[in-house]
Design a protein around this motif. Structure first.
Motif, short mmCIF file in Angstrom:
data_model
loop_
_atom_site.label_atom_id
_atom_site.label_comp_id
_atom_site.label_asym_id
_atom_site.label_seq_id
_atom_site.Cartn_x
_atom_site.Cartn_y
_atom_site.Cartn_z
N ASP A 19 0.83 -1.21 0.00
CA ASP A 19 0.00 0.00 0.00
C ASP A 19 0.87 1.26 0.00
OD1 ASP A 19 -2.25 1.53 -0.03
OD2 ASP A 19 -2.95 0.97 1.96
N VAL A 20 1.71 1.37 -1.04
CA VAL A 20 2.73 2.42 -1.04
C VAL A 20 2.17 3.83 -1.16
CG1 VAL A 20 4.41 0.82 -2.01
CG2 VAL A 20 3.12 2.31 -3.56
N PHE A 80 7.27 4.71 2.67
CA PHE A 80 8.59 4.38 3.22
C PHE A 80 8.49 3.28 4.27
CE2 PHE A 80 8.95 8.85 1.94
CZ PHE A 80 10.04 8.76 1.08
N SER A 81 9.48 2.38 4.24
CA SER A 81 9.71 1.44 5.33
C SER A 81 11.05 1.79 5.95
CB SER A 81 9.73 0.00 4.81
OG SER A 81 8.46 -0.38 4.33
N THR A 82 11.22 1.49 7.24
CA THR A 82 12.48 1.82 7.90
C THR A 82 12.97 0.67 8.76
OG1 THR A 82 11.33 2.86 9.77
CG2 THR A 82 12.02 4.31 7.95
N ILE A 83 14.29 0.55 8.81
CA ILE A 83 14.94 -0.36 9.74
C ILE A 83 15.76 0.49 10.69
CG2 ILE A 83 16.52 -2.30 10.03
CD1 ILE A 83 15.97 -3.01 7.09
N VAL A 84 15.48 0.40 11.97
CA VAL A 84 16.26 1.11 12.99
C VAL A 84 17.11 0.08 13.72
CG1 VAL A 84 16.18 2.51 15.07
CG2 VAL A 84 14.51 2.91 13.25
N ILE A 98 6.94 -1.43 8.59
CA ILE A 98 6.30 -1.58 7.29
C ILE A 98 4.83 -1.24 7.46
CG2 ILE A 98 5.70 -3.17 5.41
CD1 ILE A 98 8.13 -4.84 6.13
N LYS A 99 4.28 -0.44 6.58
CA LYS A 99 2.87 -0.05 6.64
C LYS A 99 2.50 0.57 7.99
CE LYS A 99 -0.26 -2.47 4.49
NZ LYS A 99 -1.16 -3.55 4.04
N GLY A 100 3.44 1.29 8.58
CA GLY A 100 3.18 1.96 9.85
C GLY A 100 3.21 1.05 11.05
N ILE A 101 3.54 -0.23 10.85
CA ILE A 101 3.59 -1.21 11.94
C ILE A 101 5.06 -1.52 12.23
CG2 ILE A 101 3.00 -3.55 12.68
CD1 ILE A 101 0.60 -3.36 10.73
N THR A 102 5.45 -1.44 13.50
CA THR A 102 6.84 -1.69 13.89
C THR A 102 6.95 -2.97 14.70
OG1 THR A 102 7.31 0.69 13.93
CG2 THR A 102 8.83 -0.74 15.11
N THR A 117 2.85 -11.39 7.69
CA THR A 117 1.56 -11.20 8.36
C THR A 117 1.70 -10.38 9.64
OG1 THR A 117 1.71 -13.30 9.58
CG2 THR A 117 0.68 -13.36 7.41
N LYS A 118 2.91 -10.34 10.22
CA LYS A 118 3.13 -9.52 11.41
C LYS A 118 3.00 -8.03 11.10
CE LYS A 118 6.14 -12.70 13.94
NZ LYS A 118 7.48 -12.86 14.57
N TRP A 119 3.15 -7.70 9.82
CA TRP A 119 3.03 -6.30 9.39
C TRP A 119 1.72 -6.07 8.64
CZ3 TRP A 119 7.56 -8.80 10.14
CH2 TRP A 119 8.54 -8.15 10.87
N GLY A 120 0.74 -6.91 8.90
CA GLY A 120 -0.59 -6.71 8.35
C GLY A 120 -0.74 -7.07 6.89
N ILE A 121 0.20 -7.83 6.33
CA ILE A 121 0.11 -8.23 4.92
C ILE A 121 -0.40 -9.67 4.89
CG2 ILE A 121 1.36 -8.43 2.74
CD1 ILE A 121 3.48 -6.54 3.96
N ARG A 122 -1.70 -9.82 4.76
CA ARG A 122 -2.34 -11.14 4.91
C ARG A 122 -2.85 -11.72 3.59
NH1 ARG A 122 -6.06 -10.45 10.37
NH2 ARG A 122 -4.33 -9.91 11.82
N TYR A 123 -2.63 -11.06 2.50
CA TYR A 123 -3.19 -11.50 1.22
C TYR A 123 -2.80 -12.95 0.91
CZ TYR A 123 -4.22 -11.66 -3.77
OH TYR A 123 -4.70 -12.02 -5.01
N ASN A 124 -3.82 -13.80 0.69
CA ASN A 124 -3.65 -15.21 0.34
C ASN A 124 -2.69 -15.95 1.29
OD1 ASN A 124 -5.40 -14.69 -1.73
ND2 ASN A 124 -4.08 -15.47 -3.36
#
Length: 213
Positions: free
Chosen positions: A118-119, A124-128, A148-152, A179-186
């Motif tokens: 959902d760009v 932006f995605s970030t790694i801290v 990713i997607k506002g989920i940390t 799926t931990k970042w809300g990406i559940r498609y299929n």
């Protein structure tokens, strides 16, 4: 209503309208703009060379795997006494590419859409990076937070870090459960009877970074 009152009334309506539009625009821009700032001039920080750094991704389904690239928009690594102590890597998800660096096909458009990253809402995605621990030589275990997607969520992954002549070269392999970042498609965790439409929950990222003073 006399002319003076009417004029004042219209002025208040128009002012409120433009102030409301301005606030809405500001919120939208904050959502889509870069969220990190760099420690420019601080000797501990090495700035990531975005032209020499890249993130390669791999995903898979029943019919095989797909791979491609995403690009680092900015970032830095903090080095103290020759050790990686922290840092931030920002990835521009709008520039996701597929095999052959394709930028506009069904696969890439789907990955950029709401089913996946959902760009439009989350460009932006970030790694801290919060810490690293030595394994042996230049091999490290890196701990940090991935957004990713506002989920940390917390992540830990192996990395190889080489520091020579004022240049840091880092390569890391990060595998996540999407799926931990809300990406559940299929995803088989959330949908039954997918058969050959099932997609693996695992996404692999190969991160190669060059950072300089």
């Amino acid at each position: 209503m006399n002319n003076k009152l009417l004029t004042s009334y219209l002025f208040l309506i128009i002012t409120s309208f433009f102030l409301g539009c301005s606030a809405t625009g500001e919120n939208k821009n904050n959502t889509s703009s870069s969220s990190i700032s760099l420690h420019v001039g601080d000797e501990k920080y090495f700035t990531i060379d975005t032209k020499e750094s890249v993130v390669a991704w791999t995903g898979s389904g029943v019919h095989g795997k797909h791979d491609g690239y995403a690009y680092i928009s900015k970032g830095e690594l903090m080095i103290e006494n020759g050790q990686l102590m922290g840092g931030t890597v920002e990835i521009d998800m709008t520039k996701t590419e597929g095999p052959g660096h394709a930028t506009n096909n069904n696969l890439i458009n789907h990955l950029k859409g709401p089913d996946f990253f959902d760009v439009e809402k989350f460009p932006f995605s970030t790694i801290v990076i919060t810490k690293s621990a030595a394994i042996n030589g230049e091999n490290k275990t890196v701990t940090g937070k991935l957004m990713i997607k506002g989920i940390t969520e917390p992540v830990t992954f192996p990395a190889r870090i080489e520091i020579r002549d004022g240049i840091v070269k880092a390569s890391a392999r990060l595998i996540i459960d999407r799926t931990k970042w809300g990406i559940r498609y299929n995803s088989g965790k959330f949908y039954d009877n997918l058969a050959d439409r099932a997609i693996s929950d695992s996404i692999g990222f190969q991160i190669n970074i060059v950072a300089k003073k």
